[in-house]
Design an enzyme around this catalytic site. Sequence first.
Site, PDB file in Angstrom:
ATOM      1  N   CYS A   1      66.482  35.807  50.338  1.00 51.06           N
ATOM      2  CA  CYS A   1      66.132  34.449  49.909  1.00 51.06           C
ATOM      3  C   CYS A   1      65.602  34.400  48.473  1.00 51.06           C
ATOM      4  CB  CYS A   1      65.120  33.844  50.873  1.00 51.06           C
ATOM      5  SG  CYS A   1      65.806  33.681  52.526  1.00 51.06           S
TER       6      CYS A   1
ATOM      7  N   HIS B   1      57.264  29.867  47.151  1.00 52.55           N
ATOM      8  CA  HIS B   1      58.398  29.936  48.075  1.00 52.55           C
ATOM      9  C   HIS B   1      58.157  28.928  49.209  1.00 52.55           C
ATOM     10  CE1 HIS B   1      61.934  31.761  49.704  1.00 52.55           C
ATOM     11  NE2 HIS B   1      61.335  32.292  50.744  1.00 52.55           N
TER      12      HIS B   1
ATOM     13  N   HIS C   1      65.159  24.896  53.299  1.00 54.71           N
ATOM     14  CA  HIS C   1      65.237  26.232  52.696  1.00 54.71           C
ATOM     15  C   HIS C   1      66.710  26.492  52.378  1.00 54.71           C
ATOM     16  CE1 HIS C   1      64.849  30.250  51.574  1.00 54.71           C
ATOM     17  NE2 HIS C   1      64.113  30.733  52.555  1.00 54.71           N
TER      18      HIS C   1
END
Lengths: 376, 237
Positions: A139, A272, A307
């Site tokens: 990610c 994040h 996300h």
Amino acid sequence: MKARANIVENAMTTAYGSGLQACWRELLAGHSAVAEETRFAERDFISRLAASAPRQTLDCRQNSRLKSILAPVLDRLRPRIPTDAAVLLATTVGEIDLLETEVLRDTADRTAGDPMRLLTWVRERVGLHGSAGLVSAACASSSLALARAAAMVESGQVEAVLAVGCDTVSEFTFAGFSALQALSPNHARPFDRERDGLNLGEAAVATLVVSPQRARRESRQILGSILGYGIAGDANHMTGPARDGEGLRRATLAALHMAEASPEQIDLICAHGTGTLYNDAMELQAFRRIFGSDSPPLFSVKGGTGHTLGAAGLLEALVTAQALREKAIPPTVGLQETMPEAAGLVRLKADELPRAECAISTNSGFGGINCALVLG
Amino acid sequence: MRQERSIYPECRNWRATAAAWVGPTEIASLSRDGVRRLGKFPANGDWHRLSQVWFARPPRYFGRFPTAAKAACGVACMLMQDADPQWKPELKSEIGLLGVGLEPTREVNFEYFRDYVAAGRSLARGNLFVYTLPTAALAEASIACGLAGPSWFMQAERQPFAALLQAAGQELRSGRAQAILALWLSTAGAAGVRLDRGQRDSEDVAGIVEPKALLEAAAEWSEIDEMIGYFTTRKPL
């Protein structure tokens, strides 16, 4: 602080629609693009929520969902990309719907959805002939792409890099994150006391990174500068972050060191902030260890955009650069009741930051990969 | 053996200090101390024995790792052991780990989704899903060997291993890592080199005392032709 490389062009499609301005406007207003995802309605996943790209943003002539999101983004940028630019493509699973189709048809083509084919397609669609590569760091893939772009430019290897980050909401990833119990059945609430998981999102983001000399020579408008970057591993666990945030702390310190910046010079952080129990706690640990009790304000976009996996780093870096230009910090979308460790750091509403000049954007991924960018 | 000239000419600030491979023909490493052979490529049951040769405390669930992840752990371990006989994986080091090779990811992606479909599309297996990322084998190796430096996967369209070495060189030159392990991953195994900072251009690959042995052994495994090609375009071996 010296610019290692400059961001001079961008284009994106997110669940908010086309372009950075749409994304910025919606984030600033605190709106979420997360909604009921009907494509997997028959499946028994933990969540039915996702942030998918609006139908009107898709080029439905393409043979995969990723290309249908990515094609308009690349087409918008194409006239402004120099032909000598290298290409870095960041994605976690690429055109995974092509592989899904092959498996469902019970055919044996294991190369369906090969990201190297997508890479070639991207390079050719933009009309480039230089070097091209796929980069992957879970990610943190597209923040890594920006870091690598800066490294390539600074070393003199190339003068310009087209960095592309993209991933889709697919049954493949939905089933996986569901199995890992990482999805929230509700709207994700990053840095919230009641956070219980993430929402998946999809996005395609592209940006042109050039050397400061090239930007001057071509009189390019500078949208942001990469001042430093750091990459470090937890060496701890395949899916869970190190509880003490040690890898993220070292990545961030490395980025600050490269930028020749002290923690006091950082005006905001784009974290994040997935909304999972462990990620958000880990990040706050890392930031507290770096900034002490004087941590700059921070925000997460994932309650709004979902996300977006391989696109997250680029999307968030561009939002961060926009925040610096606008001298404002968006709220953390989805936040209702701030977790105690984040008290005073995250916002329920947008706020002005009149003196903001320097920011950090961080991403962390499976395998304990952490990437931090210092942007100016 | 491919003799194509590298298109990434500026990898000048490192020296290769060890090479290792876990491949179809053999498991071996090469360093200043010569070639260390650990035997033939294992049948399934032999992985347990190998994990005990490599690690005082083998990684948890090692037997369930995909082949590429097992091999990456072994290669990384041999590269670390050969550089420092006192090395202990539990002491984390800021050594980087970069990888190339998409074959294992393609294989796991297919297996993971086929398994999910076979189960009625109701429940996926999380322990397969985590290996669908190209970085998965690197992540297992970094956990097993305590490698906490920069880590990522990259696959250039042309000469991917040479591009990986160039990226490693950029990391070393900037001081962002003490050393880098550069791994080539495949469904059949893994191969890799350890790169340490060099002082001069002339030190390129000088750390490999018997490079011909590396080449002869590795040449039997065609997957790393490009890596070999890179070395053979450098200074006399």
